[in-house]
Design a protein around this motif. Structure first.
Motif, short mmCIF file in Angstrom:
data_model
loop_
_atom_site.label_atom_id
_atom_site.label_comp_id
_atom_site.label_asym_id
_atom_site.label_seq_id
_atom_site.Cartn_x
_atom_site.Cartn_y
_atom_site.Cartn_z
N LYS A 101 -1.18 -0.88 -4.42
CA LYS A 101 -2.67 -0.28 -4.29
C LYS A 101 -1.85 1.19 -3.95
O LYS A 101 -1.44 1.37 -2.84
CB LYS A 101 -3.44 -0.73 -3.25
CG LYS A 101 -3.92 -2.29 -3.67
CD LYS A 101 -5.05 -2.64 -2.76
CE LYS A 101 -5.81 -3.83 -3.40
NZ LYS A 101 -7.08 -4.15 -2.27
N HIS B 200 0.78 -1.12 0.01
CA HIS B 200 -0.07 -0.03 0.05
C HIS B 200 0.95 1.17 -0.03
O HIS B 200 1.85 1.51 0.70
CB HIS B 200 -0.83 -0.10 1.35
CG HIS B 200 -2.14 -0.98 1.00
ND1 HIS B 200 -3.13 -1.23 0.81
CD2 HIS B 200 -1.71 -2.25 1.89
CE1 HIS B 200 -3.65 -2.21 0.84
NE2 HIS B 200 -3.11 -3.10 1.73
N SER C 57 -3.42 5.07 -3.17
CA SER C 57 -4.19 5.94 -2.74
C SER C 57 -3.90 7.30 -3.00
O SER C 57 -2.87 7.87 -2.64
CB SER C 57 -4.74 5.87 -1.24
OG SER C 57 -4.99 4.20 -1.00
#
Length: 789
Positions: free
Chosen positions: A372, A275, A374
């Protein structure tokens, strides 16, 4: 089996130290007959062996090395067949070690060794023996040579040239792969027995490695040895002589073996999902974060390449492999927008760049992980609808006309109102303004394309809730041309016409310029404002025109200069025109039309005078003027008299000015401004009413205030000079027609007329005489204007 036991016992007997007995017998023979030599060797069994030899052919003596007995070691015996045993013969020994290492009994011929002998130092000794008559000292036998050979015993162990060896072998090598060869040496005699026969064995390092007994080559003994499990090995090798049999001497060495790396491990991501976060305001090229896969290999076998192979953000992000750290750096490829998308998913792959085909079966040599990303929301500044704006407007628009509108919006989800403003550094003349609410740009001053064709403005948009967040955009304003300028002459023309000119003769070609810039290009028309009997204008229809004469002959005596008005007009809408006046001088010319003279003074001179004559006349006039000036100066010098003849000659010098004429232009009189502004008096200004013989330096006195009355000032100065001991012995008094406040005519200044009420009547100025006619004309009003006209 019995034969082997017999051989073993014989070998042991040969290795054991025991005395060697040898006896050399000499028998006289003739010179030409062979000499027989009989050697008797006594053994422990007491038996004697006899062997016939040729005369004086000696056998070798054998002696064991490293004798450890307390007595001298017996070597052998020399004996001549001439020896009767009565002691008449004497045996002499010479050669290597004779008398020191080896000694002989002169009577018996017995040879003994005096100390221990090391074969490794010397393997044999060569000596010479001779038998002589003791009484006559004559040899009874010719001198003969023999050899004492040292028998080797196993007294040296094998040794290695290096105490520690270093070697390496690739991991995962097959069994039997050669690692390194070690070699030991033995100082014992390799040609005698097995004392120097070395056999190798491994004492430490099994079961990973083995050694060949005869060659000392170390080889791998275990398959698939993995460097990642164990990298370093220590192997101890033993070298033993006597063929490795019991009782042999041995030496050891240590071999440090390192397993070198091969690419037998694929890269592995420590996490299946990674992440990362990044603000939406990050510019293109910003590094978001890094991913790293681990590889148990080292060096180039651990090198890998990262790439994005799948996901919904393949066009928004890039990944770059960092060679020194073997990391994958993820960077922004395009501008991010939280309001458009806030989450991206990437599939990242790491693959080895150097793959060994031998280990394909251990692959694949790559791994993947999910990343991922963000996108975080930030308060973004306003965004204009365009990257730049271009507005075109005609220069004749009225002040306050809107020339265009810029638009901007707040890209954040919570939209904030926008306020617009102009950067005044880009509009120093404040020609434009902008509505802060809607972004409409309008003019605040008239436009003129001829002064500035382009205006480059910078518009600032800021959020009302957060004024610090601003965005700029460039606004380019192009001023379009309108036909608001009349054409004019391109240059100043110095035109002349010859007195002998003919009708229709070209005297000048004219052209025009216009500040305007019509789309179709400039087009000018030339014409005369009125019909002229002397000259005419002919338009060439190419923005030029010709000035032609309309009659023959011109005379400077009658008119020396003509003024020709020419009308120039353009063809744009609305049509603009102007009148330019050509000044045409009448000149004398030669037959070819070349100008000779245009001066009016030339008309007064006789026609027959040449240039040289004129110069001579001028020189004469100048000489006469110089003589007159010199004569006047000498005469004035003779008439010059002193103003003060003696100390008692005191006279008054009164200069009276009662003439109103001259005024400020009378520079010979005293300046009334000096009296009104005493501070302007120069320290060294000379008095102009008298010319004293001796110049006195005036003494500076404090100046009177600017508002002091003139009379008080004169009285004050008179008082100062009366009391001044350094003043000259005469009075100098200058009187001025100062009207003061009691003037009958009162003030003639027009400055006070603005404070009076009603119209002023200046008709009385006409009654003051011709000197005041000019003032009467200036202030008399309309009637005076009519009269003067």
């Amino acid at each position: 089996m019995i034969i082997q036991q017999v051989l073993l016992l014989l070998l042991l007997w040969m290795c054991l130290p025991h005395p060697c007995y040898a006896e050399m017998l000499f028998r006289r023979t003739t010179d030409h007959q062979p000499k027989d030599f009989v050697a008797r060797v006594s053994g422990s069994d007491g038996k004697a062996f006899h062997r016939q030899k040729r005369g004086w052919m000696w056998n070798q003596f054998f002696l064991l090395e490293e004798y450890t007995g307390s007595d001298y070691q017996y070597v052998g015996k020399l004996h001549s067949d001439q020896d009767k045993g009565d002691g008449s013969l004497k045996y002499i020994l010479s050669g290597d070690g004779a008398g020191t290492l080896f000694i002989i009994d002169e009577k018996t011929g017995d040879i003994h060794a005096t100390r221990r002998i090391d074969r490794e130092e010397k393997a044999f000794y060569t000596l010479r023996a001779q038998a002589i008559n003791r009484r006559t000292l004559r040899p009874v036998e010719p001198e003969s040579e023999f050899v004492i050979k040292i028998h080797d015993i196993n007294d040296n162990e094998p040794t290695f040239p290096e105490e520690i060896y270093t070697a390496s072998v690739p991991e995962m090598s097959v069994v039997g792969t050669s690692v390194v060869q070690v070699t030991a040496t033995d100082a014992d005699d390799p040609s005698y027995g097995n004392s120097a026969r070395v056999i190798y064995s491994i004492l430490q390092g099994q079961p990973y490695f083995s050694v060949e007994p005869e060659t000392g080559i170390i080889r791998t003994a275990l398959p698939n040895m993995n460097r990642e499990n164990r990298e370093q090995y220590q192997v101890v090798i033993q070298a033993k002589d006597m063929g490795g049999q019991m009782g042999g001497l041995s030496g050891t060495t240590t071999v440090n073996i390192t397993l070198t790396d091969v690419n037998d491990n694929p890269p592995r991501f420590p996490q299946n999902t990674i992440h990362l976060r990044i603000p939406e305001s990050s510019p293109v090229g910003t590094a978001i974060g890094s991913v790293k896969a681990t590889d148990a290999d080292t060096g180039k076998n651990a090198e890998m390449e990262y790439r994005i192979i799948d996901g919904d953000g393949t066009d928004m992000f890039d990944i770059v492999t960092q060679k020194d750290t073997q990391e994958g750096i993820i960077t922004v490829r395009k501008t991010l927008d939280y309001e458009t998308r806030s989450l991206y998913t990437l599939k990242v792959e790491a693959e080895n760049t150097h793959v060994d085909p031998r280990f394909y079966y251990l692959g694949p040599f790559k791994d993947t992980s999910i990343v991922k990303i963000s996108v975080e929301d930030v308060d973004e500044p306003p965004v204009f609808s365009r990257s730049s704006y271009l507005f075109e407007v005609h220069e004749d628009i009225e002040v306050g006309t809107i020339i265009g509108t810029v638009m901007a919006r707040d890209p954040d989800s919570a939209s904030s109102p926008i306020r617009f403003s102009l950067d005044r550094h880009t509009d120093l003349d404040r020609i434009f303004n902008i509505h802060s609410g809607n972004g409409s740009i309008y003019t605040s001053k008239p436009l003129d394309r001829e002064i500035s064709q382009w205006h480059n403005l910078s518009v600032i948009a800021s959020e009302i809730n957060n004024p610090k967040d601003t965005t700029r955009v460039s606004v380019y304003v192009r001023i379009l041309d309108v036909n608001d300028n009349a054409p004019q002459f391109a240059i100043f023309y110095d035109t002349f016409v010859c007195e002998n000119a003919r009708a229709g003769q070209l005297i000048q070609t004219i052209s025009a310029v216009d500040k305007d810039d019509p789309l179709g290009g400039q087009k000018f028309f030339f014409s005369l404002g009125a019909v002229n009997p002397n000259f005419t204008v002919q338009d060439n229809e190419d923005n030029t025109a010709r000035i032609l004469t309309r009659r023959n002959g011109f005379s400077r005596h009658e008119i020396n200069t003509y003024f020709l008005p020419v009308v120039i007009s353009d063809n744009d809408y609305p049509i603009q025109s102007s009148t330019g006046t050509l000044t045409i001088r009448v000149c004398t010319c030669d037959n070819r039309g070349n100008m000779q003279s245009c001066n009016a003074e030339a008309l007064l001179l006789p026609a027959g005078l040449s240039t040289g004559a004129l110069i001579a006349i001028l020189l004469c006039i100048i000489i006469l003027l110089v003589i007159v000036v010199l004569f006047a100066a000498l005469k004035r010098q003779r008439k010059k008299e002193p103003l003060i003849l003696s100390k008692e000659d005191i006279r008054d010098n009164i200069v009276s000015y009662n003439d109103e004429g001259g005024g400020e232009e009378d520079t010979q009189a005293f300046d009334i401004g000096t009296l009104r502004n005493p501070a302007a008096i120069e320290d060294k200004k000379l008095r102009r009413d008298i010319i004293p013989e001796t110049l006195f330096i005036p003494r500076r006195t404090p100046s009177a205030p600017d508002n002091t009355d003139v009379r008080d000032f004169i009285n004050q100065r008179l008082k100062e000079h009366d009391t001044d001991p350094s003043a000259p012995p005469y009075d100098s008094l200058a009187t001025y027609a100062y009207e003061g406040n009691d003037s009958v005519a009162e003030s003639l200044s027009s400055l006070e007329s603005g404070t009076t009420e009603g119209d002023q009547n200046y008709d009385y100025l006409r009654e003051w005489g011709p000197r005041f006619n000019k003032l009467a004309e200036m202030y008399g009003g309309g009637e005076s204007d009519k009269d003067t006209s």
